[in-house]
Design a protein around this motif. Structure first.
Motif, PDB file in Angstrom:
ATOM      1  N   THR A 164      67.921  89.077 -32.060  1.00  0.00           N
ATOM      2  CA  THR A 164      68.491  90.271 -31.440  1.00  0.00           C
ATOM      3  C   THR A 164      69.924  89.980 -31.007  1.00  0.00           C
ATOM      4  O   THR A 164      70.157  89.093 -30.180  1.00  0.00           O
ATOM      5  CB  THR A 164      67.674  90.683 -30.190  1.00  0.00           C
ATOM      6  OG1 THR A 164      66.311  90.837 -30.565  1.00  0.00           O
ATOM      7  CG2 THR A 164      68.191  91.994 -29.606  1.00  0.00           C
ATOM      8  N   VAL A 165      70.872  90.721 -31.580  1.00  0.00           N
ATOM      9  CA  VAL A 165      72.272  90.565 -31.174  1.00  0.00           C
ATOM     10  C   VAL A 165      72.574  91.650 -30.142  1.00  0.00           C
ATOM     11  O   VAL A 165      72.282  92.825 -30.377  1.00  0.00           O
ATOM     12  CB  VAL A 165      73.225  90.677 -32.386  1.00  0.00           C
ATOM     13  CG1 VAL A 165      74.683  90.577 -31.933  1.00  0.00           C
ATOM     14  CG2 VAL A 165      72.910  89.598 -33.402  1.00  0.00           C
ATOM     15  N   HIS A 166      73.132  91.265 -29.009  1.00  0.00           N
ATOM     16  CA  HIS A 166      73.388  92.221 -27.931  1.00  0.00           C
ATOM     17  C   HIS A 166      74.654  93.014 -28.244  1.00  0.00           C
ATOM     18  O   HIS A 166      75.732  92.451 -28.382  1.00  0.00           O
ATOM     19  CB  HIS A 166      73.482  91.484 -26.586  1.00  0.00           C
ATOM     20  CG  HIS A 166      72.191  90.805 -26.262  1.00  0.00           C
ATOM     21  ND1 HIS A 166      71.151  91.470 -25.650  1.00  0.00           N
ATOM     22  CD2 HIS A 166      71.730  89.560 -26.531  1.00  0.00           C
ATOM     23  CE1 HIS A 166      70.121  90.647 -25.539  1.00  0.00           C
ATOM     24  NE2 HIS A 166      70.442  89.477 -26.063  1.00  0.00           N
ATOM     25  N   MET A 167      74.474  94.354 -28.372  1.00  0.00           N
ATOM     26  CA  MET A 167      75.543  95.198 -28.912  1.00  0.00           C
ATOM     27  C   MET A 167      75.957  96.247 -27.876  1.00  0.00           C
ATOM     28  O   MET A 167      76.074  97.425 -28.175  1.00  0.00           O
ATOM     29  CB  MET A 167      75.009  95.828 -30.215  1.00  0.00           C
ATOM     30  CG  MET A 167      76.025  96.358 -31.203  1.00  0.00           C
ATOM     31  SD  MET A 167      77.091  95.139 -31.971  1.00  0.00           S
ATOM     32  CE  MET A 167      75.939  94.234 -33.010  1.00  0.00           C
ATOM     33  N   GLY A 168      76.144  95.811 -26.629  1.00  0.00           N
ATOM     34  CA  GLY A 168      76.702  96.709 -25.617  1.00  0.00           C
ATOM     35  C   GLY A 168      78.219  96.794 -25.780  1.00  0.00           C
ATOM     36  O   GLY A 168      78.794  96.141 -26.659  1.00  0.00           O
ATOM     37  N   THR A 169      78.859  97.597 -24.953  1.00  0.00           N
ATOM     38  CA  THR A 169      80.323  97.702 -24.999  1.00  0.00           C
ATOM     39  C   THR A 169      80.972  96.326 -24.891  1.00  0.00           C
ATOM     40  O   THR A 169      81.894  95.982 -25.645  1.00  0.00           O
ATOM     41  CB  THR A 169      80.817  98.595 -23.844  1.00  0.00           C
ATOM     42  OG1 THR A 169      80.187  99.870 -23.947  1.00  0.00           O
ATOM     43  CG2 THR A 169      82.325  98.763 -23.883  1.00  0.00           C
ATOM     44  N   CYS A 170      80.451  95.530 -23.965  1.00  0.00           N
ATOM     45  CA  CYS A 170      80.999  94.195 -23.725  1.00  0.00           C
ATOM     46  C   CYS A 170      80.833  93.305 -24.956  1.00  0.00           C
ATOM     47  O   CYS A 170      81.758  92.608 -25.374  1.00  0.00           O
ATOM     48  CB  CYS A 170      80.302  93.564 -22.529  1.00  0.00           C
ATOM     49  SG  CYS A 170      78.503  93.766 -22.585  1.00  0.00           S
ATOM     50  N   GLY A 171      79.633  93.356 -25.555  1.00  0.00           N
ATOM     51  CA  GLY A 171      79.367  92.546 -26.735  1.00  0.00           C
ATOM     52  C   GLY A 171      80.252  92.956 -27.906  1.00  0.00           C
ATOM     53  O   GLY A 171      80.838  92.118 -28.591  1.00  0.00           O
ATOM     54  N   ILE A 172      80.351  94.266 -28.126  1.00  0.00           N
ATOM     55  CA  ILE A 172      81.159  94.775 -29.245  1.00  0.00           C
ATOM     56  C   ILE A 172      82.617  94.341 -29.083  1.00  0.00           C
ATOM     57  O   ILE A 172      83.245  93.858 -30.027  1.00  0.00           O
ATOM     58  CB  ILE A 172      81.057  96.315 -29.324  1.00  0.00           C
ATOM     59  CG1 ILE A 172      79.631  96.727 -29.712  1.00  0.00           C
ATOM     60  CG2 ILE A 172      82.057  96.879 -30.334  1.00  0.00           C
ATOM     61  CD1 ILE A 172      79.342  98.219 -29.536  1.00  0.00           C
ATOM     62  N   ALA A 173      83.144  94.481 -27.861  1.00  0.00           N
ATOM     63  CA  ALA A 173      84.541  94.111 -27.622  1.00  0.00           C
ATOM     64  C   ALA A 173      84.759  92.616 -27.819  1.00  0.00           C
ATOM     65  O   ALA A 173      85.848  92.175 -28.167  1.00  0.00           O
ATOM     66  CB  ALA A 173      84.957  94.543 -26.215  1.00  0.00           C
ATOM     67  N   ALA A 174      83.703  91.827 -27.622  1.00  0.00           N
ATOM     68  CA  ALA A 174      83.838  90.371 -27.723  1.00  0.00           C
ATOM     69  C   ALA A 174      83.545  89.857 -29.134  1.00  0.00           C
ATOM     70  O   ALA A 174      83.701  88.663 -29.399  1.00  0.00           O
ATOM     71  CB  ALA A 174      82.902  89.691 -26.720  1.00  0.00           C
ATOM     72  N   GLY A 175      83.113  90.744 -30.049  1.00  0.00           N
ATOM     73  CA  GLY A 175      82.905  90.311 -31.437  1.00  0.00           C
ATOM     74  C   GLY A 175      81.464  90.301 -31.912  1.00  0.00           C
ATOM     75  O   GLY A 175      81.128  89.618 -32.881  1.00  0.00           O
ATOM     76  N   LEU A 186      75.133  90.060 -18.895  1.00  0.00           N
ATOM     77  CA  LEU A 186      75.904  88.814 -18.707  1.00  0.00           C
ATOM     78  C   LEU A 186      77.172  88.920 -19.548  1.00  0.00           C
ATOM     79  O   LEU A 186      77.419  88.128 -20.450  1.00  0.00           O
ATOM     80  CB  LEU A 186      75.063  87.617 -19.158  1.00  0.00           C
ATOM     81  CG  LEU A 186      73.748  87.428 -18.411  1.00  0.00           C
ATOM     82  CD1 LEU A 186      72.788  86.569 -19.213  1.00  0.00           C
ATOM     83  CD2 LEU A 186      74.011  86.778 -17.058  1.00  0.00           C
ATOM     84  N   CYS A 187      77.974  89.954 -19.235  1.00  0.00           N
ATOM     85  CA  CYS A 187      79.067  90.348 -20.119  1.00  0.00           C
ATOM     86  C   CYS A 187      80.077  89.244 -20.370  1.00  0.00           C
ATOM     87  O   CYS A 187      80.692  89.188 -21.432  1.00  0.00           O
ATOM     88  CB  CYS A 187      79.765  91.571 -19.545  1.00  0.00           C
ATOM     89  SG  CYS A 187      78.603  92.868 -19.105  1.00  0.00           S
ATOM     90  N   PRO A 224      79.956  87.141 -27.168  1.00  0.00           N
ATOM     91  CA  PRO A 224      78.780  87.726 -27.809  1.00  0.00           C
ATOM     92  C   PRO A 224      77.534  86.844 -27.631  1.00  0.00           C
ATOM     93  O   PRO A 224      77.630  85.612 -27.691  1.00  0.00           O
ATOM     94  CB  PRO A 224      79.176  87.774 -29.288  1.00  0.00           C
ATOM     95  CG  PRO A 224      80.603  87.387 -29.373  1.00  0.00           C
ATOM     96  CD  PRO A 224      80.943  86.646 -28.134  1.00  0.00           C
ATOM     97  N   MET A 225      76.415  87.524 -27.438  1.00  0.00           N
ATOM     98  CA  MET A 225      75.159  86.819 -27.210  1.00  0.00           C
ATOM     99  C   MET A 225      74.107  87.257 -28.217  1.00  0.00           C
ATOM    100  O   MET A 225      74.161  88.352 -28.737  1.00  0.00           O
ATOM    101  CB  MET A 225      74.622  87.161 -25.815  1.00  0.00           C
ATOM    102  CG  MET A 225      75.494  86.663 -24.692  1.00  0.00           C
ATOM    103  SD  MET A 225      74.905  87.243 -23.076  1.00  0.00           S
ATOM    104  CE  MET A 225      73.229  86.715 -23.080  1.00  0.00           C
TER     105      MET A 225
END
Lengths: 127, 192
Positions: free
Chosen positions: A32-43, A73-74, A78-79
């Motif tokens: 599972t790749v975390h795809m929140g705003t924070c994740g998307i902005a981080a790659g 855990l922004c 990416p996590m």
């Protein structure tokens, strides 16, 4: 402009006939790749792409790849969380394409978590 | 966000998190008006007028893991930087429609980015949701309707690698003709 050809879909449908389609609960590993705003902005999109490429290359048919929202855990994005059936889930942080390669091979395929990229193990599960 | 494709990914993730079963994504360029539009319409649970009015505030979110939501404020900022606007319509139980506009030739208009990769990411992460994707750059539009694809594919899932590759290539071709138009503009306008 570009059109998706129905013949191409038919060809794919033919060629995937008889192969097993994984339903929820039938997989060995869930990524599972975390795809929140924070994740998307981080790659996170690149990270998912790297997992997708690794999965395709491996030909593994017991792995599912999906996305979820922000894990809260922004600053660690990416996590990704990797759940191997009957083993503790592992949360990986600050991922890049290179780390994904190694995690896919060692953890997803061989079942050995890569401790140096992990934030925590066994904190939560989705099954 | 580095580019518009990442904004689209982010806002559509909101739509699917709001329980949408169908998300319509439209990217439209109107050269005669120097206008680029992104419209994301979903049939999710929607918002009441109070929430809809507050949602552009970065310190508002439906999430419980943290108390700030940045998705729409960031898109609004990107639109405004390029001489555009963000409009939001929402009705509880009916869905939400986000409409961002950009002055297409504005020097601060962010690039479209990898739209095809955004769509593949959305399909992979939301296998139970249908998408109607339209890229309309003034020529014949590129349209991907996952409801039609599913009907055609039968048992084969949309997330099968070959299907994703086909969708990816189709969108990339449709958007590539837009990238060519961008270059044309950079190298001096060609009205022919």
């Amino acid at each position: 402009m570009a059109k998706l050809k129905i013949e191409d879909l038919k060809r794919i449908k033919e060629s995937t006939k008889g192969t097993v389609n994984l339903r929820d609960g039938e997989y060995r590993v869930k990524v599972t790749v975390h795809m929140g705003t924070c994740g998307i902005a981080a790659g996170a999109r690149k990270v998912l792409g790297a997992f997708r490429a690794a999965l395709e290359e491996s030909g593994a048919n017991d792995v599912i790849l999906t996305t979820s929202g922000c894990a809260g855990l922004c600053n660690h994005e990416p996590m990704a969380t990797i759940e191997v059936r009957d083993a503790a889930p592992v949360k990986y942080i600050k991922l890049d394409e290179e780390k994904v390669q190694r995690i896919f091979q060692e953890h997803v395929i061989e079942g050995r978590p890569v401790a140096e990229y992990a934030l925590s193990m066994g904190s939560e599960t989705t099954h | 966000m580095e580019d518009l494709s990442l904004h689209i990914l982010d806002v559509v993730e909101n739509a699917t998190a709001a329980g949408a079963t169908l998300v319509e994504i439209t990217i439209r360029r109107d050269q005669s008006r120097d206008l680029l539009e992104i419209i994301i319409a979903d049939n999710g649970r929607g918002m009441d007028p109070e929430m809809a009015a507050r949602v552009r505030d970065p310190f508002v979110t439906t999430r419980t893991t943290r108390r700030v939501g940045m998705g729409l404020p960031l898109l609004e900022q990107s639109a405004q930087e390029a001489g555009g606007t963000l409009a939001l319509e929402s009705q509880p139980g009916r869905g939400t429609r986000v409409h961002a506009t950009f002055q297409d030739s504005h020097i601060d208009r962010r690039p479209l980015g990898d739209i095809a990769e955004t769509m593949v990411t959305l399909l992979l992460g939301n296998p139970e949701v249908d998408f109607l994707f339209t890229a309309d750059f003034g020529d014949e539009p590129t349209v991907i309707d996952t409801r039609e694809l599913r009907a055609e594919l039968g048992q084969t899932p949309l997330t099968a690698p070959d299907v994703l590759r086909l969708i990816r290539e189709t969108i990339a071709r449709g958007v590539a003709s837009d990238a060519a138009a961008d270059q044309e503009e950079d190298g001096g306008r060609n009205d022919g």
